[in-house]
Scaffold this motif. Structure first.
Motif, PDB file in Angstrom:
ATOM      1  N   GLN A   1       0.824  -1.295   0.266  1.00 33.30           N
ATOM      2  CA  GLN A   1      -0.160  -0.004   0.300  1.00 33.30           C
ATOM      3  C   GLN A   1       1.203   1.112  -0.163  1.00 33.30           C
ATOM      4  O   GLN A   1       0.746   1.895  -0.899  1.00 33.30           O
ATOM      5  N   SER A   2       1.959   0.741   0.668  1.00 30.90           N
ATOM      6  CA  SER A   2       2.837   2.333   0.775  1.00 30.90           C
ATOM      7  C   SER A   2       3.729   2.923  -0.505  1.00 30.90           C
ATOM      8  O   SER A   2       3.569   3.565  -0.710  1.00 30.90           O
ATOM      9  N   MET A   3       3.938   1.521  -1.379  1.00 35.37           N
ATOM     10  CA  MET A   3       4.423   1.880  -2.699  1.00 35.37           C
ATOM     11  C   MET A   3       3.524   2.368  -3.708  1.00 35.37           C
ATOM     12  O   MET A   3       3.522   3.189  -4.239  1.00 35.37           O
ATOM     13  N   ALA A   4       2.257   1.564  -3.780  1.00 36.36           N
ATOM     14  CA  ALA A   4       1.175   2.425  -4.003  1.00 36.36           C
ATOM     15  C   ALA A   4       0.755   3.610  -4.379  1.00 36.36           C
ATOM     16  O   ALA A   4       0.298   4.421  -4.960  1.00 36.36           O
ATOM     17  N   LEU A   5      -0.119   4.007  -2.593  1.00 38.32           N
ATOM     18  CA  LEU A   5       0.177   4.829  -2.485  1.00 38.32           C
ATOM     19  C   LEU A   5       0.883   6.439  -2.599  1.00 38.32           C
ATOM     20  O   LEU A   5       0.342   7.179  -2.547  1.00 38.32           O
ATOM     21  N   TYR A   6       1.880   6.085  -2.656  1.00 41.36           N
ATOM     22  CA  TYR A   6       2.796   6.862  -2.011  1.00 41.36           C
ATOM     23  C   TYR A   6       3.566   7.180  -2.967  1.00 41.36           C
ATOM     24  O   TYR A   6       4.887   7.868  -3.506  1.00 41.36           O
ATOM     25  N   HIS A   7       3.044   5.846  -4.993  1.00 42.75           N
ATOM     26  CA  HIS A   7       4.578   5.935  -5.653  1.00 42.75           C
ATOM     27  C   HIS A   7       5.491   6.176  -5.067  1.00 42.75           C
ATOM     28  O   HIS A   7       6.944   6.648  -5.767  1.00 42.75           O
ATOM     29  N   ILE A   8       6.134   5.234  -4.657  1.00 47.77           N
ATOM     30  CA  ILE A   8       7.040   4.126  -3.947  1.00 47.77           C
ATOM     31  C   ILE A   8       8.017   3.920  -5.076  1.00 47.77           C
ATOM     32  O   ILE A   8       7.161   2.250  -4.845  1.00 47.77           O
ATOM     33  N   SER A   9       8.958   3.503  -5.776  1.00 39.83           N
ATOM     34  CA  SER A   9       9.335   2.527  -6.467  1.00 39.83           C
ATOM     35  C   SER A   9       9.815   1.764  -6.539  1.00 39.83           C
ATOM     36  O   SER A   9      11.351   2.416  -5.127  1.00 39.83           O
ATOM     37  N   LYS A  10      10.502   0.715  -6.646  1.00 42.03           N
ATOM     38  CA  LYS A  10      11.568  -0.665  -5.671  1.00 42.03           C
ATOM     39  C   LYS A  10      12.825   0.425  -5.897  1.00 42.03           C
ATOM     40  O   LYS A  10      13.822  -0.091  -5.082  1.00 42.03           O
ATOM     41  N   GLU A  11      13.457   1.410  -6.952  1.00 38.89           N
ATOM     42  CA  GLU A  11      14.215   1.571  -6.896  1.00 38.89           C
ATOM     43  C   GLU A  11      14.915   2.607  -5.948  1.00 38.89           C
ATOM     44  O   GLU A  11      15.748   2.613  -5.592  1.00 38.89           O
ATOM     45  N   ARG A  12      13.997   3.049  -5.300  1.00 42.07           N
ATOM     46  CA  ARG A  12      13.743   4.075  -3.657  1.00 42.07           C
ATOM     47  C   ARG A  12      13.117   3.133  -2.225  1.00 42.07           C
ATOM     48  O   ARG A  12      13.701   4.519  -1.847  1.00 42.07           O
ATOM     49  N   LEU A  13      13.530   2.253  -2.771  1.00 42.38           N
ATOM     50  CA  LEU A  13      12.824   1.379  -1.321  1.00 42.38           C
ATOM     51  C   LEU A  13      14.758   0.298  -1.139  1.00 42.38           C
ATOM     52  O   LEU A  13      14.100  -0.164  -1.383  1.00 42.38           O
ATOM     53  N   ILE A  14      14.434   0.617   0.481  1.00 37.84           N
ATOM     54  CA  ILE A  14      15.534  -0.792   0.403  1.00 37.84           C
ATOM     55  C   ILE A  14      15.415  -1.900   1.816  1.00 37.84           C
ATOM     56  O   ILE A  14      14.303  -0.741   2.390  1.00 37.84           O
ATOM     57  N   CYS A  15      14.328  -2.386   1.849  1.00 37.02           N
ATOM     58  CA  CYS A  15      13.447  -3.359   2.530  1.00 37.02           C
ATOM     59  C   CYS A  15      15.065  -4.886   2.753  1.00 37.02           C
ATOM     60  O   CYS A  15      14.929  -5.325   2.061  1.00 37.02           O
ATOM     61  N   GLY A  16      14.946  -4.586   4.823  1.00 40.22           N
ATOM     62  CA  GLY A  16      15.402  -5.647   4.800  1.00 40.22           C
ATOM     63  C   GLY A  16      14.870  -5.836   6.628  1.00 40.22           C
ATOM     64  O   GLY A  16      14.327  -5.746   6.668  1.00 40.22           O
ATOM     65  N   PRO A  17      15.105  -7.520   7.157  1.00 41.44           N
ATOM     66  CA  PRO A  17      15.165  -7.612   8.192  1.00 41.44           C
ATOM     67  C   PRO A  17      16.114  -6.665   9.168  1.00 41.44           C
ATOM     68  O   PRO A  17      16.983  -5.940   9.319  1.00 41.44           O
ATOM     69  N   ALA A  18      15.327  -6.344  10.164  1.00 40.82           N
ATOM     70  CA  ALA A  18      15.723  -5.146  11.333  1.00 40.82           C
ATOM     71  C   ALA A  18      16.963  -6.357  12.083  1.00 40.82           C
ATOM     72  O   ALA A  18      16.668  -7.451  12.433  1.00 40.82           O
ATOM     73  N   LYS A  19      18.208  -5.746  12.993  1.00 43.91           N
ATOM     74  CA  LYS A  19      18.671  -6.459  14.053  1.00 43.91           C
ATOM     75  C   LYS A  19      17.839  -6.467  15.300  1.00 43.91           C
ATOM     76  O   LYS A  19      17.026  -5.787  14.876  1.00 43.91           O
ATOM     77  N   LYS A  20      18.409  -7.583  15.718  1.00 37.49           N
ATOM     78  CA  LYS A  20      17.886  -8.023  17.236  1.00 37.49           C
ATOM     79  C   LYS A  20      17.146  -6.739  18.154  1.00 37.49           C
ATOM     80  O   LYS A  20      18.181  -6.065  18.158  1.00 37.49           O
ATOM     81  N   GLY A  21      16.790  -6.904  18.498  1.00 40.17           N
ATOM     82  CA  GLY A  21      16.301  -5.786  19.993  1.00 40.17           C
ATOM     83  C   GLY A  21      15.849  -4.445  19.191  1.00 40.17           C
ATOM     84  O   GLY A  21      16.162  -3.425  20.071  1.00 40.17           O
TER      85      GLY A  21
END
Length: 90
Positions: A60-80
């Motif tokens: 929804q964030s990508m669709a609603l706010y026109h965030i392309s995959k090139e502008r988004l870095i997503c990965g798991p957070a570190k513990k804690g």
């Protein structure tokens, strides 16, 4: 299953309020974590919630706010690193 994701999003010039929009969407979806400006033009976030809900938030964030995959870095957070409850904006 609850998961945590670390996000970094490059803002476009017409999205100076992206941090606020992402915050309200996460709040509406019952997610927890934090959202802040990391540097000029970069919004950083750590979002936690049920995997299905978090995936929907990203879609929804990508669709609603026109965030392309090139502008988004997503990965798991570190513990804690995730907020236990609630959502914080900085």
């Amino acid at each position: 299953m609850k998961i945590r994701q670390r996000l970094r999003i490059m803002e476009s010039s017409n999205q100076k309020d992206l941090k606020i929009k992402l915050f309200f969407l996460a709040d509406q979806m019952g997610l927890s974590g934090w959202i802040q400006h990391e540097a000029e033009g970069i919004v950083a976030a750590e979002i936690q919630g049920e995997e299905e809900c978090l995936n929907l938030y990203l879609e929804q964030s990508m669709a609603l706010y026109h965030i392309s995959k090139e502008r988004l870095i997503c990965g798991p957070a570190k513990k804690g690193e995730a907020a236990r409850e609630g959502l914080k904006i900085g």
